[in-house]
Design an enzyme around this catalytic site. Structure first.
Site, PDB file in Angstrom:
ATOM      1  N   ASP A   1      -1.230  82.940 102.973  1.00  0.00           N
ATOM      2  CA  ASP A   1      -0.427  82.672 101.778  1.00  0.00           C
ATOM      3  C   ASP A   1      -0.282  81.191 101.473  1.00  0.00           C
ATOM      4  OD1 ASP A   1      -0.120  85.325 101.338  1.00  0.00           O
ATOM      5  OD2 ASP A   1       1.995  85.452 101.890  1.00  0.00           O
TER       6      ASP A   1
ATOM      7  N   ASP B   1      -9.435  73.411  52.644  1.00  0.00           N
ATOM      8  CA  ASP B   1      -9.870  74.439  51.707  1.00  0.00           C
ATOM      9  C   ASP B   1      -9.166  75.757  52.017  1.00  0.00           C
ATOM     10  OD1 ASP B   1     -13.183  75.751  50.824  1.00  0.00           O
ATOM     11  OD2 ASP B   1     -11.177  76.302  50.163  1.00  0.00           O
TER      12      ASP B   1
ATOM     13  N   GLY C   1     -17.210  76.592  64.510  1.00  0.00           N
ATOM     14  CA  GLY C   1     -18.017  77.684  63.983  1.00  0.00           C
ATOM     15  C   GLY C   1     -18.958  77.247  62.884  1.00  0.00           C
TER      16      GLY C   1
END
EC number: 1.3.7.7
Length: 512
Positions: A36, A278, A413
């Site tokens: 751990d 835009d 994009g």
């Protein structure tokens, strides 16, 4: 909260570590097996801290289970106090050590240590990391906070509650909020847990009110302070321009100061930038939002009201905050997704067909797989989301960061569209995908339209090859809308196949 075998939250002792690591003069003795100790890496590797967290592990092994593991805990506590000389000791067990029921807090209290011992019991198999952080902060506040002992001064004061180590942009958010409060004429009494000592916690009662930045970690402590000392707390999380203005007004009301000058001097560029772009580019973009409750609710508000996106999905993995996310989702006509199963989240994203995903590191992977742009808005996060630069989410500067972070994946994009425009050029080829989408973008898929009602007589609307090719010439940022409109046009007229003529007829129809 970080990634560990594809889970949104770690066990609650990781939440306790986030609080302990954020503070000064506090040491955490964690009864835990050797395996751990991985949690240290979350802070040194992911958050890139320059020192280890203040945690001492008992690190018992399998062979120790046949002996007295309680003695290991006692030895570790004594050694931690002698070596680190903390102001206070936090004592608890990891999820594995919980099973052997050694009662670490009780054992530490029997040692007669020269510092206060704060035991924490964290049910690892019922609760998770955020709850563990909240419970730890609450226990520390209860243990140390004292009522006001001095008369109120001329200037109002507040505590800032919630920032932790390993928190998503907590460091930078704190800088922004301190600046806003200073401009309002409000002094900060204590920030907790980030940077606070146990001695600082004793002064919490001196403040006039509390600023709660992250309800997941500070909500319970703030409620106790309200019941015990009568301190009111803020309810608005200042993420986005609108929420920041609401936050300023709320703080001004609690402090009894005039918010007019700071509101009039609003400095965020997001409102003008979002109006100047835009309208076809941002307006109506379909966005899916998922993360912790605080950031998911705030992101949905910014997306819908400040960037004119259409929120098509909203959810959280924070079950303790689920009711707030459900209420927020209803504002957008949605049913909230409450789940910590990343496969369920992936399925919901695929079904919603968004053009942008705002989520965690998990959603970044999902979006990359699906070929959808994504921006990270919430933990769990990875190392790149702890930038060296100042990059808040809160306040007016945080709104600027949101605009850049969210719009950038959509702007990238454009590369996809340019590759397709010039696909016949000798330097390009039709299989080239957008680099920001990785392997999922080669070849870049045509966006899939949202389902439209189809008459019973026509089960499927099919695209002819020449019509599909013509559709691909349309810029990516309006292509999805063109596809949906054309399919709806064809379905209403009972057309089984969409031809080039159908595409242009639909264009003329919707242009009227």
């Amino acid at each position: 909260m970080q990634l560990a075998v594809w889970t949104y939250e770690g066990p609650p002792h990781v939440g306790a570590m986030r609080v302990a690591t954020a503070m000064e003069g506090l040491h955490y003795v964690l009864h835990a097996p050797q395996g751990d100790t991985y949690a240290d890496l979350l802070f040194t590797m992911i958050e890139r801290r320059d020192r280890r967290p203040p945690v001492t592990y008992t690190t018992f092994q399998a062979r120790d289970l046949g002996g007295d593991t309680a003695e290991l805990l006692k030895a570790a506590a004594l050694d931690a106090v002698a070596r680190f000389q903390p102001q206070a000791l936090l004592v608890g067990a990891s999820c594995t050590a919980e099973l052997i029921q050694d009662d670490p807090g009780g054992l530490a209290r029997t040692l007669g240590l020269p510092v206060p011992v704060v035991p924490i019991e964290l049910p690892s198999y019922q609760r998770k990391e955020n709850w563990g952080a909240a419970e730890t902060l609450y226990r520390l506040v209860r243990a140390f906070a004292q009522p006001r002992s001095t008369p109120r001064g001329d200037r109002p004061t507040c505590n800032i509650l919630g920032p932790t180590a390993l928190g998503f942009r907590h460091r930078d958010d704190l800088v922004e909020i301190r600046g806003l409060l200073a401009r309002l004429g409000v002094d900060v009494n204590v920030v907790a847990p980030l940077g606070a000592t146990p001695a600082d916690l004793t002064r919490l009662g001196e403040a006039d009110f509390n600023v709660v930045l992250y309800p997941e970690t500070a909500g319970v402590a703030a409620e106790w302070l309200a019941r015990t000392f009568g301190q009111k707390a803020t309810t608005v999380v200042p993420i986005g321009v609108g929420a920041t203005r609401d936050f300023i007004a709320e703080v001004a009301g609690l402090a009894g100061v005039d918010a007019g000058p700071i509101l009039a001097a609003e400095s965020s560029r997001l409102p003008w930038y979002s109006r100047s772009v835009d309208s076809n580019y941002l307006t109506g973009k379909r966005v899916f939002v998922f993360g912790d409750a605080t950031h998911a609710i705030a992101a949905a508000r910014v997306a819908a009201k400040e960037l004119a996106f259409e929120v098509v999905g909203l959810g959280t993995y924070s079950r303790e905050q689920a009711r707030y996310v459900r209420a927020a989702a209803r504002e957008y006509g949605l049913e909230a997704l409450i789940s910590d199963d990343y496969l369920a989240v992936e399925a919901a994203i695929a079904a919603a067909q968004p053009e942008l995903v705002l989520g965690t590191q998990m959603e970044r992977h999902i979006a990359k797989k699906l070929g959808i742009p994504c921006a990270v808005i919430s933990a769990p996060v990875h190392v790149q989301d702890f930038p060296a630069r100042h990059s808040p989410q809160m306040g007016f500067e945080g709104a600027n960061v949101l605009f850049d972070t969210w719009v950038h994946p959509l702007m990238m994009g454009l590369e996809e569209h340019l590759l397709r425009m010039f696909r016949d050029d000798f330097e390009f080829h039709d299989d080239a995908g957008a680099s920001h989408l990785g392997a999922a973008a080669a070849p870049a898929p045509v966006p899939v339209a949202a389902p439209v009602p189809v008459p019973a007589a026509v089960e499927v609307v099919r695209w002819a090859q020449d019509a599909e090719s013509e559709l691909r010439k349309i810029p990516f940022f309006v292509r999805g809308k063109a596809r949906r409109n054309t399919e709806a046009f064809a379905a209403e007229r009972g057309l089984a196949t969409i031809t080039i003529e159908t595409l242009y007829d639909a264009k003329a129809h919707f242009a009227r």
